[in-house]
Design a protein around this motif. Structure first.
Motif, PDB file in Angstrom:
ATOM      1  N   PHE A 129      -1.342  23.630 -35.094  1.00  0.00           N
ATOM      2  CA  PHE A 129      -1.339  23.990 -36.445  1.00  0.00           C
ATOM      3  C   PHE A 129      -0.137  24.437 -37.059  1.00  0.00           C
ATOM      4  CE2 PHE A 129      -5.937  25.234 -35.875  1.00  0.00           C
ATOM      5  CZ  PHE A 129      -6.330  24.453 -36.998  1.00  0.00           C
ATOM      6  N   ARG A 130       0.825  24.976 -36.259  1.00  0.00           N
ATOM      7  CA  ARG A 130       2.292  25.587 -36.967  1.00  0.00           C
ATOM      8  C   ARG A 130       3.185  24.345 -37.044  1.00  0.00           C
ATOM      9  NH1 ARG A 130       6.546  25.812 -33.378  1.00  0.00           N
ATOM     10  NH2 ARG A 130       7.322  27.445 -34.370  1.00  0.00           N
ATOM     11  N   GLN A 131       2.865  23.185 -36.849  1.00  0.00           N
ATOM     12  CA  GLN A 131       3.675  22.149 -36.923  1.00  0.00           C
ATOM     13  C   GLN A 131       3.336  21.288 -38.176  1.00  0.00           C
ATOM     14  OE1 GLN A 131       3.778  20.947 -32.456  1.00  0.00           O
ATOM     15  NE2 GLN A 131       5.859  20.153 -33.384  1.00  0.00           N
ATOM     16  N   ASN A 132       2.150  21.792 -38.745  1.00  0.00           N
ATOM     17  CA  ASN A 132       1.528  21.079 -39.808  1.00  0.00           C
ATOM     18  C   ASN A 132       2.000  21.539 -41.160  1.00  0.00           C
ATOM     19  OD1 ASN A 132      -0.529  20.195 -41.935  1.00  0.00           O
ATOM     20  ND2 ASN A 132      -1.687  19.416 -40.432  1.00  0.00           N
ATOM     21  N   GLU A 133       2.273  20.628 -42.005  1.00  0.00           N
ATOM     22  CA  GLU A 133       3.034  21.196 -43.478  1.00  0.00           C
ATOM     23  C   GLU A 133       2.086  21.968 -44.226  1.00  0.00           C
ATOM     24  OE1 GLU A 133       2.626  16.745 -45.642  1.00  0.00           O
ATOM     25  OE2 GLU A 133       4.699  17.656 -44.920  1.00  0.00           O
TER      26      GLU A 133
ATOM     27  N   ASN B 258       9.748  23.214 -33.883  1.00  0.00           N
ATOM     28  CA  ASN B 258       9.882  23.917 -35.040  1.00  0.00           C
ATOM     29  C   ASN B 258       8.827  24.095 -35.766  1.00  0.00           C
ATOM     30  OD1 ASN B 258      12.766  24.323 -35.185  1.00  0.00           O
ATOM     31  ND2 ASN B 258      12.827  21.916 -36.089  1.00  0.00           N
ATOM     32  N   GLY B 259       8.207  25.047 -36.681  1.00  0.00           N
ATOM     33  CA  GLY B 259       6.934  25.218 -37.277  1.00  0.00           C
ATOM     34  C   GLY B 259       7.024  26.403 -38.072  1.00  0.00           C
ATOM     35  N   CYS B 260       5.782  26.881 -38.536  1.00  0.00           N
ATOM     36  CA  CYS B 260       5.439  27.941 -39.437  1.00  0.00           C
ATOM     37  C   CYS B 260       5.603  29.307 -38.792  1.00  0.00           C
ATOM     38  CB  CYS B 260       4.374  27.735 -40.176  1.00  0.00           C
ATOM     39  SG  CYS B 260       3.055  28.192 -39.332  1.00  0.00           S
ATOM     40  N   LYS B 261       5.797  30.228 -39.364  1.00  0.00           N
ATOM     41  CA  LYS B 261       5.710  31.482 -39.007  1.00  0.00           C
ATOM     42  C   LYS B 261       4.428  31.871 -38.314  1.00  0.00           C
ATOM     43  CE  LYS B 261       5.701  36.486 -40.372  1.00  0.00           C
ATOM     44  NZ  LYS B 261       6.145  37.397 -41.518  1.00  0.00           N
ATOM     45  N   VAL B 262       4.400  32.493 -37.039  1.00  0.00           N
ATOM     46  CA  VAL B 262       3.272  32.947 -36.219  1.00  0.00           C
ATOM     47  C   VAL B 262       3.249  34.479 -36.116  1.00  0.00           C
ATOM     48  CG1 VAL B 262       2.172  32.778 -34.297  1.00  0.00           C
ATOM     49  CG2 VAL B 262       3.182  30.706 -35.109  1.00  0.00           C
ATOM     50  N   THR B 263       2.448  35.150 -36.686  1.00  0.00           N
ATOM     51  CA  THR B 263       2.034  36.593 -36.424  1.00  0.00           C
ATOM     52  C   THR B 263       1.017  36.866 -35.787  1.00  0.00           C
ATOM     53  OG1 THR B 263       2.913  36.708 -39.006  1.00  0.00           O
ATOM     54  CG2 THR B 263       1.657  38.695 -37.711  1.00  0.00           C
ATOM     55  N   VAL B 264       1.128  37.983 -34.950  1.00  0.00           N
ATOM     56  CA  VAL B 264       0.072  38.157 -33.942  1.00  0.00           C
ATOM     57  C   VAL B 264      -0.484  39.740 -34.048  1.00  0.00           C
ATOM     58  CG1 VAL B 264      -0.357  38.895 -31.374  1.00  0.00           C
ATOM     59  CG2 VAL B 264       1.050  36.556 -32.066  1.00  0.00           C
ATOM     60  N   LYS B 265      -1.632  39.845 -34.399  1.00  0.00           N
ATOM     61  CA  LYS B 265      -2.027  41.310 -34.503  1.00  0.00           C
ATOM     62  C   LYS B 265      -3.428  41.578 -33.196  1.00  0.00           C
ATOM     63  CE  LYS B 265      -2.566  43.293 -38.448  1.00  0.00           C
ATOM     64  NZ  LYS B 265      -1.621  44.235 -38.261  1.00  0.00           N
ATOM     65  N   GLU B 266      -3.000  42.077 -32.480  1.00  0.00           N
ATOM     66  CA  GLU B 266      -3.941  42.384 -31.271  1.00  0.00           C
ATOM     67  C   GLU B 266      -5.002  43.591 -31.819  1.00  0.00           C
ATOM     68  OE1 GLU B 266      -1.656  43.552 -27.809  1.00  0.00           O
ATOM     69  OE2 GLU B 266      -1.251  41.406 -27.303  1.00  0.00           O
ATOM     70  N   CYS B 267      -6.211  42.914 -32.283  1.00  0.00           N
ATOM     71  CA  CYS B 267      -7.099  43.889 -32.740  1.00  0.00           C
ATOM     72  C   CYS B 267      -8.741  43.941 -32.211  1.00  0.00           C
ATOM     73  CB  CYS B 267      -7.349  43.434 -34.336  1.00  0.00           C
ATOM     74  SG  CYS B 267      -7.627  41.804 -34.656  1.00  0.00           S
TER      75      CYS B 267
ATOM     76  N   PHE C 110      -7.338  11.109 -29.259  1.00  0.00           N
ATOM     77  CA  PHE C 110      -7.730  12.437 -29.851  1.00  0.00           C
ATOM     78  C   PHE C 110      -6.544  13.480 -29.554  1.00  0.00           C
ATOM     79  CE2 PHE C 110     -12.007  10.401 -29.541  1.00  0.00           C
ATOM     80  CZ  PHE C 110     -12.206  10.469 -31.019  1.00  0.00           C
ATOM     81  N   PRO C 111      -5.365  13.350 -30.012  1.00  0.00           N
ATOM     82  CA  PRO C 111      -4.336  14.199 -29.850  1.00  0.00           C
ATOM     83  C   PRO C 111      -4.548  15.525 -30.720  1.00  0.00           C
ATOM     84  CG  PRO C 111      -3.442  12.495 -31.037  1.00  0.00           C
ATOM     85  CD  PRO C 111      -4.880  12.101 -30.711  1.00  0.00           C
ATOM     86  N   MET C 112      -4.189  16.786 -30.119  1.00  0.00           N
ATOM     87  CA  MET C 112      -4.632  17.969 -31.201  1.00  0.00           C
ATOM     88  C   MET C 112      -3.995  18.014 -32.629  1.00  0.00           C
ATOM     89  SD  MET C 112      -6.251  19.988 -29.094  1.00  0.00           S
ATOM     90  CE  MET C 112      -6.455  21.193 -30.120  1.00  0.00           C
ATOM     91  N   GLU C 113      -3.082  17.152 -32.525  1.00  0.00           N
ATOM     92  CA  GLU C 113      -2.171  16.981 -33.954  1.00  0.00           C
ATOM     93  C   GLU C 113      -3.422  16.450 -35.044  1.00  0.00           C
ATOM     94  OE1 GLU C 113       1.090  14.520 -36.440  1.00  0.00           O
ATOM     95  OE2 GLU C 113       0.957  14.408 -34.301  1.00  0.00           O
TER      96      GLU C 113
END
Length: 405
Positions: free
Chosen positions: A27-31, A54-63, A372-375
């Protein structure tokens, strides 16, 4: 799109955490994704989000916490803070706990998100209608099984309130549509985690490693595999090592310790324990054969997709969802009769004595895995989210226009 994913996540020991890792990695590599927010279970160690690509920002909230009754409140609070554009649930029925009330409460979350007008997709890895409750370690009581199925039907109705429910097999779509009379179910394949450009079929010198991978003790029992390998050693003299990679199923704590004690006199047998993500590739690459010592199945097999991605020959029972994957996705292997040691020994031996056959099976499975690659899988989810968002905006526009008339 700011996409939130409710899931367990490595180094969690809660089911589906490995699948989540590869979803996030893709997901993080998808534009189309500008930020990923992971609404995860709490773990003592930090989450594995140090990707090299490279990829988008990833934020973790352990909730949320496994078996906590407060998970609904805490996850909704986190959602209110992060305000995602869309939300994906990576689910199975015991995702939030193995205590019945805690597990059930967590499954209210997709409905709550739908009521909050957040575009919501649930990835449901298994369905109760296709689960053998006794084999899966829930209960052998016929009365309790009826109670479980009744409760499961009620919880499935809750899950189906999401905008879309994605399942990994066509037969799951048919089963749910026929029983619940809904049209918001879509088959999106499981997908393959890592696909090496050219897997090597050459094995290192030394014993041939016969490997199995998973959470054991319910419908995954390793005793027949150990005894089958012993049988092959006695009849052929082949140098074989048994590798049991993974942990106990949460419903059967202490299972592998008891197996280790029972077979302590068996030579060349390795119990790896929990396998870290960085250890998965060498584990598969070093194996000659991957065995599925199952008596039942509960969903599309992630291990089979992994075996295929590394070009491995497999031995599996011709039953349930494994048989469906062979039919629908093109995987190949040697089959055996469940719980039959002699049949399992014959299947393993057919591969280990014939190197050309081992390689041919591995090549066929690699071909199936590359379809069926994850992309491709994550792009399917994003396309569905865009459809949901478009339809919501169109409905709101029509409603607004009707009010102004």
């Amino acid at each position: 799109m700011k996409l939130a994913i409710v899931t367990s996540y490595p180094p969690s020991k809660v089911t589906l955490n490995e699948y989540a890792y590869h979803l996030v990695k893709s997901f993080r590599q998808n534009e189309k994704v500008t930020e990923l927010v992971l609404l995860t279970d709490e773990t003592p160690e930090g989450k594995e989000i140090n990707f090299t690509e490279n990829g988008c920002k990833v934020t973790v909230k352990e909730c949320w916490r496994f078996n906590s009754y407060a998970n609904v409140i805490n996850v909704v609070r986190a959602i209110n803070i992060v305000r995602p554009d869309a939300i994906l649930f990576n689910l199975q029925f015991m995702k939030f706990g193995d205590k019945k009330v805690a597990a059930a409460l967590g499954l209210f979350l997709p409905l709550i998100c739908k009521l909050k007008q957040i575009p919501t997709i649930v990835l449901l890895h298994n369905i109760l209608e296709q689960t053998d409750l006794e084999c899966a370690g829930f209960t052998s009581s016929k009365f309790l099984q009826k109670a479980y199925y009744f409760i499961g039907t009620s919880l499935t109705k809750l899950i189906l309130k999401a905008d879309l429910v994605a399942v990994t097999m066509d037969k799951y779509v048919t089963t749910l549509q026929e029983k619940y009379k809904v049209n918001n179910i879509k088959m999106i394949p499981h997908g393959t985690f890592e696909i090496p450009k050219k897997p090597s079929h050459i094995l290192a010198k030394g014993p041939l490693k016969i490997m199995t991978f998973g959470k054991f003790g319910t419908y995954k029992k390793v005793e027949p595999m150990i005894e089958a390998v012993e049988k092959i050693r006695a009849s052929t003299g082949l140098n074989l090592e048994i590798v049991i990679a993974g942990t106990d199923n949460p419903n059967v704590p202490g299972y592998l310790a008891s197996v280790k004690e029972k077979y302590k006199n068996v030579s060349q047998i390795t119990f790896t324990g929990y396998v870290e993500e960085c250890e998965v590739e060498p584990l598969f690459n070093e194996s000659a054969v991957v065995v599925f010592p199952y008596t039942s199945t509960t969903g599309s097999s992630g291990v089979l997709h992994q075996a295929g991605s590394y070009g491995k020959a497999v031995v599996m029972p011709n039953l349930g969802d494994l048989a469906t994957l062979v039919k629908d996705e093109g995987y190949r292997g040697e089959f055996f009769e469940p719980e039959n040691v002699a049949s399992l020994a014959d299947a393993i031996e057919a591969i280990v004595i014939n190197d050309a056959y081992r390689i041919a099976l591995g090549e066929a499975n690699y071909k199936a895995a590359t379809a069926f690659p994850m992309e491709r899988i994550t792009n399917m989810y994003l396309n569905k989210f865009q459809e949901i968002i478009f339809n919501k905006e169109a409905s709101e526009s029509i409603f607004s226009d009707s009010l102004s008339i």
